[in-house]
Design a protein around this motif. Sequence first.
Motif: not given
Length: 233
Positions: A41-47, A66-80
């Motif tokens: 869930f990082t965006t730079d080439r060094h992760r 990366p934590f924010y993006r990971a949580l958002k990804k999980i809650f795309e399919t799960q009920d927050v």
Amino acid sequence: MRIDIITGFPKILEQPLNESIIKMGRRKAAVDIHIHDLRDFTTDRHRTIDDYPYGGGPGMVLKIEPFYRALKKIFETQDVAKAHIVLPSPRGRTLTQSVVTELSIKEHLVFLCGHYKGIDERIHEFFKIDEISIGDYILSSGEVATLVMIDAMVRLLPGVIKDINSAWTDSFSDDLLDVPYYTRPEEFEGKKVPPVLLSGNHQKIAEWRQKMREKITRQRRPDLYEKYLKSIK
């Protein structure tokens, strides 16, 4: 129960989550565990998942993005609304058997595994997070503390342990430590099993076990024993 784990070090988790009681819980579909690599869930080439702390000082801090993006990804399919987010942290409430029981009845748990000096504090401004401490000491990573909590919870899930009474009578289930246990042989190097356990008298055995629980707790954990005395008054 569904468990999602967000971690920068997934290899710490992979083998333990596929052994013993946790493996049994997964095989019986009592728990569905998903590991999310924070570096995905990082965006730079060094992760990059960490950076220096603002204000100076030693150590590194895990980045919020990366934590924010990971949580958002999980809650795309799960009920927050059904998710309970846990952050292992020395600042949190202490893990006890009652807390383990509380977590074991949640429908969905999400663990955030800290590392270094911790996670950028702003993550708390976006999500409601339950900080839990497994004791007054510091580990190198939140992954180990997460494994402790998952192991403690999974064994309480319906169908995981064949005899659930075994789990509910363990130490701390009622503020008392557990009894001594013995198995074959009846005598070893002159040391014998207490005769009451061989008597077949279930009432006397139960009475002996209760007395031993109280005795051991009083001797080894007087703080727990005082709590037990208050609970039975």
